[in-house]
Design an enzyme around this catalytic site. Structure first.
Site, PDB file in Angstrom:
ATOM      1  N   GLY A   1      -7.867   1.098   5.478  1.00  0.00           N
ATOM      2  CA  GLY A   1      -7.965  -0.314   5.860  1.00  0.00           C
ATOM      3  C   GLY A   1      -8.605  -1.116   4.741  1.00  0.00           C
ATOM      4  O   GLY A   1      -9.473  -0.617   4.018  1.00  0.00           O
TER       5      GLY A   1
ATOM      6  N   HIS B   1      -5.360   6.410  10.614  1.00  0.00           N
ATOM      7  CA  HIS B   1      -4.223   6.533   9.689  1.00  0.00           C
ATOM      8  C   HIS B   1      -4.575   6.237   8.243  1.00  0.00           C
ATOM      9  O   HIS B   1      -3.810   6.555   7.349  1.00  0.00           O
ATOM     10  CB  HIS B   1      -3.061   5.678  10.158  1.00  0.00           C
ATOM     11  CG  HIS B   1      -3.099   4.237   9.693  1.00  0.00           C
ATOM     12  ND1 HIS B   1      -4.178   3.419   9.850  1.00  0.00           N
ATOM     13  CD2 HIS B   1      -2.163   3.489   9.070  1.00  0.00           C
ATOM     14  CE1 HIS B   1      -3.903   2.230   9.357  1.00  0.00           C
ATOM     15  NE2 HIS B   1      -2.697   2.242   8.868  1.00  0.00           N
TER      16      HIS B   1
ATOM     17  N   ASN C   1       0.820  -1.221   0.000  1.00  0.00           N
ATOM     18  CA  ASN C   1       0.000   0.000   0.000  1.00  0.00           C
ATOM     19  C   ASN C   1       0.858   1.277   0.000  1.00  0.00           C
ATOM     20  O   ASN C   1       0.339   2.361   0.224  1.00  0.00           O
ATOM     21  CB  ASN C   1      -0.989  -0.011   1.168  1.00  0.00           C
ATOM     22  CG  ASN C   1      -0.296  -0.040   2.519  1.00  0.00           C
ATOM     23  OD1 ASN C   1       0.929  -0.059   2.585  1.00  0.00           O
ATOM     24  ND2 ASN C   1      -1.070  -0.054   3.582  1.00  0.00           N
ATOM     25  N   HIS C   2       2.150   1.157  -0.233  1.00  0.00           N
ATOM     26  CA  HIS C   2       2.995   2.355  -0.282  1.00  0.00           C
ATOM     27  C   HIS C   2       2.869   3.038  -1.641  1.00  0.00           C
ATOM     28  O   HIS C   2       2.677   2.384  -2.653  1.00  0.00           O
ATOM     29  CB  HIS C   2       4.449   1.978   0.000  1.00  0.00           C
ATOM     30  CG  HIS C   2       4.644   1.496   1.405  1.00  0.00           C
ATOM     31  ND1 HIS C   2       5.740   0.812   1.824  1.00  0.00           N
ATOM     32  CD2 HIS C   2       3.837   1.621   2.491  1.00  0.00           C
ATOM     33  CE1 HIS C   2       5.623   0.527   3.114  1.00  0.00           C
ATOM     34  NE2 HIS C   2       4.470   1.005   3.537  1.00  0.00           N
TER      35      HIS C   2
ATOM     36  N   HIS D   1       3.083   6.402  11.551  1.00  0.00           N
ATOM     37  CA  HIS D   1       1.946   5.739  12.199  1.00  0.00           C
ATOM     38  C   HIS D   1       2.199   4.335  12.763  1.00  0.00           C
ATOM     39  O   HIS D   1       1.250   3.661  13.123  1.00  0.00           O
ATOM     40  CB  HIS D   1       0.673   5.799  11.339  1.00  0.00           C
ATOM     41  CG  HIS D   1       0.832   5.487   9.892  1.00  0.00           C
ATOM     42  ND1 HIS D   1       0.316   6.294   8.908  1.00  0.00           N
ATOM     43  CD2 HIS D   1       1.429   4.488   9.278  1.00  0.00           C
ATOM     44  CE1 HIS D   1       0.605   5.769   7.744  1.00  0.00           C
ATOM     45  NE2 HIS D   1       1.271   4.680   7.931  1.00  0.00           N
TER      46      HIS D   1
ATOM     47  N   MET E   1      -5.352   3.767  -3.559  1.00  0.00           N
ATOM     48  CA  MET E   1      -4.998   4.253  -4.881  1.00  0.00           C
ATOM     49  C   MET E   1      -6.266   4.697  -5.630  1.00  0.00           C
ATOM     50  O   MET E   1      -7.224   3.949  -5.722  1.00  0.00           O
ATOM     51  CB  MET E   1      -4.350   3.087  -5.630  1.00  0.00           C
ATOM     52  CG  MET E   1      -4.024   3.328  -7.058  1.00  0.00           C
ATOM     53  SD  MET E   1      -3.237   1.838  -7.700  1.00  0.00           S
ATOM     54  CE  MET E   1      -4.537   0.628  -7.492  1.00  0.00           C
TER      55      MET E   1
END
Lengths: 476, 137
Positions: free
Chosen positions: A402, A399, A202-203, A324, A376
């Site tokens: 999810g 954050h 997820n970066h 986070h 995204m």
């Protein structure tokens, strides 16, 4: 989740009284829909955290809480060393200090649209992303230790970014108390080729349009202007942090019994703050925080270089950088007295309110920017910390969104190429080395971040300031 | 019969190996680990890498085994598709066969960060062994 037994303290605030081995209550911040949609594991994990020695006030879960490891993701818990409090490798997680930073371009959206495609290509070429990617920087052993001690401050001294960036980073860019000696040779080796890389999963790096403002005055203080463009970077401490998490998790899981700590789940691996292993972990974890800060600082430098090709002289100042997955020593008021606590945030953002001495002068009157990443192709948000958040959850907020479905389910439902094409039709250019990776990260595989952010706002954890929507997304 | 599969975890992914022996179950769990990143059938087993680990019980040993592979994958930029595993008591010795990551051919989806104690289980079920845990990605 079965919400039986929860007492409703507010529209987005729920409390579960202690029972069994729980030392404190569980408190969850969510509206009823989000709470009901949470996995039963969130309740179970939050209850387990409530049993740990020295926990203060409550075991908290943020509106985006989901089933994690030991701690729920979205979990917050503070421990007092004077009351046998613990530090937990499981409470920080593998990707130590994973976080988000946001750069202001000051450019109107039209300027980006005119170069959207070549800008995406240039960013994709310049930012090492995805499995097997390596950075351009190779550190000697001595340089590695200096980086682990200095964080973003080290990176700036090496020429990556500006000194002015540092005050816009938590801990002013350098986490004190880092101990490179507590970091194994393996962890350092794993990092050797990964400085200045984005990672995968997820970066992301996104070029985003400021689509909506909810609080004009705070937005102005943050430098956010409607229909201007910002750049957000989401990544962490890379292989070094992962290896530190792996090694200390095992060591603490094995050591807990010797300290008389009963672990309801091995993943809650922890040790007394004052113990030798607790102290070593803190030194290593702080080094990993510095690694993450240095990494985001290098990526910032690479991003600025690309923007300078298209917009000579543009400076891209840093709005703020949040982490986070951390454990930090903070002073909080509990029952009328100031106490020094070890606050674990696992998939939760620190959210200091106005007046906090940690904040740079320019932000102190308004509060800390709280950067919330979406999936995204969907929205991200900028919030601001509130005064009341300290009493609610030790100044913490959510954050991100999810996942709503597993990677396997996403892979069955979507083709990566189709996701890229469909986002392109909506004006979002996605570049990634892996179509499979894109399919697994498809926007609809994530929960609606807007509902999470609204709940955080209504609960008073942080207040909504701006909504960001992507124009370019570089995915690992 | 030997087999591997993934099982669901809300944020990440579970790996499960089954086999007639403990060692086979561990080898299958390792294939499930590769499958998080890419289709194991796309990875040519050309280069051998030796791996050893030791742990106080079979469950810790599984986590150590998968973490050793994650470490080799990360530091050698390799993927593995064939595993020869020997387990004696609390010790594991193995050879993992694979090749360097080829981003266009393997389309690697996501890098595993670490094997966790979550849903960790190593047990005999009837005629077969099962070895599983959740991997953080």
């Amino acid at each position: 989740m079965d919400i039986k037994g929860f007492e409703r303290l507010g529209p987005c605030h729920w409390r579960l009284a202690p029972r069994g081995a729980m030392r404190v209550p569980v408190e969850i911040f969510a509206d009823e829909t989000l709470l009901q949609a949470m996995d039963d594991k969130v309740r179970e994990q939050a209850e387990n955290v409530a049993t740990l020695p020295g926990i203060v006030r409550a075991s908290y879960a943020m509106p985006d809480a989901h089933w994690g490891y030991g701690f729920p993701i979205g979990g917050v818990a503070a421990f007092d060393p004077d009351e046998g409090g613990v530090v937990s490798a499981g409470g920080v997680g593998f990707d130590v200090s994973c976080g988000v930073r946001c750069l202001l371009t000051g450019l109107p959206v039209e300027a980006i649209l005119a170069v959207q495609e070549p800008l995406a290509e240039a960013l994709f070429a310049a930012i090492p992303a995805g499995v097997g990617s390596t950075g351009q920087i190779r550190l000697s052993d001595a340089e590695m230790d200096a980086m682990l001690r200095g964080g973003a401050r080290w990176a700036v001294a090496q020429g990556y970014g500006e000194a002015a960036d540092l005050e816009r980073i938590e801990e002013h860019g350098c986490m004190a108390g880092a101990d490179p000696k507590a970091v194994s040779t393996q962890a350092k080796k794993r990092q050797r080729e990964e400085m200045g890389t984005l990672g995968s999963g997820n970066h992301y790096l996104e070029v985003q349009r400021v689509a909506e403002l909810y609080d004009e005055a705070t937005a102005a203080a943050f430098g956010l202007v409607r229909d201007q463009v910002v750049v957000s970077i989401h990544c962490g401490s890379r292989g070094l942090g992962h290896q530190i998490g792996t090694e200390y998790l095992k060591e603490m899981a094995l050591a807990a019994k010797g300290y008389g700590i009963v672990l309801p789940d091995r993943e809650l691996a922890c040790a007394p703050i004052t113990s030798p292993v607790g102290q070593r972990y803190l030194g290593a974890m702080r080094a990993a925080i510095n690694c993450a800060l240095a990494n985001r600082q290098i990526l910032t430098h690479l991003t600025r270089r690309v923007f300078a090709q298209f917009f000579p002289g543009l400076s891209l100042p840093l709005l703020y950088d949040v982490s986070h997955n951390t454990c930090k020593v903070e002073t909080h008021e509990v029952d009328g007295r100031r106490r020094t606590l070890y606050v674990h945030r696992k998939g939760a953002t620190r959210a200091f309110g106005p007046g906090h001495p940690e904040l740079p002068e320019a932000l102190r009157p308004v509060g800390q920017p709280v950067l919330i990443g979406g999936s995204m192709g969907t929205s991200s948000y900028v919030l601001v910390g509130t005064k009341e958040s300290e009493a609610l959850a030790f100044s913490s907020a959510c954050h991100g969104a999810g996942r709503a479905m597993s990677r396997q389910q996403a892979l069955k439902r979507w083709q990566g190429r189709e996701v890229v094409e469909s986002l392109a039709r909506r004006g979002v250019i996605v570049r990634s080395p892996s179509f499979r990776g894109v399919a697994e990260e498809a926007p609809d595989a994530y929960k609606d971040v807007s509902a999470v952010v609204d709940a955080a706002d209504r609960a008073g954890l942080a207040r909504k300031v701006a909504k960001l929507v992507p124009l370019v997304c570089i995915k690992g | 019969m030997s087999a591997w599969e993934h099982f669901e975890h809300e944020a990440d992914i579970g790996v499960r190996g089954r086999g007639a022996t403990l060692a086979e179950a561990f080898a299958q769990a390792a294939l499930a680990l590769t499958a998080i990143v890419t289709d194991p059938a796309l990875v040519a087993p050309r280069i051998p890498v030796a791996i050893r680990c030791e742990a106080p019980d079979p469950e810790f040993l599984l986590v150590d085994w998968l973490n050793a592979l994650i470490y080799e994958m990360a530091t050698r930029h390799m993927l593995f598709s064939c595993y020869e595993v020997r387990i004696e008591g609390d010790r594991l010795e193995a050879t993992a066969w694979g090749e360097p990551v080829d981003r266009s051919r393997h389309q690697p989806a996501v890098e595993p960060k670490g094997a966790t104690f979550t849903a960790l289980q190593v047990a005999r079920q009837g005629e077969e062994w099962i070895a599983q845990c959740v991997v953080d990605v």
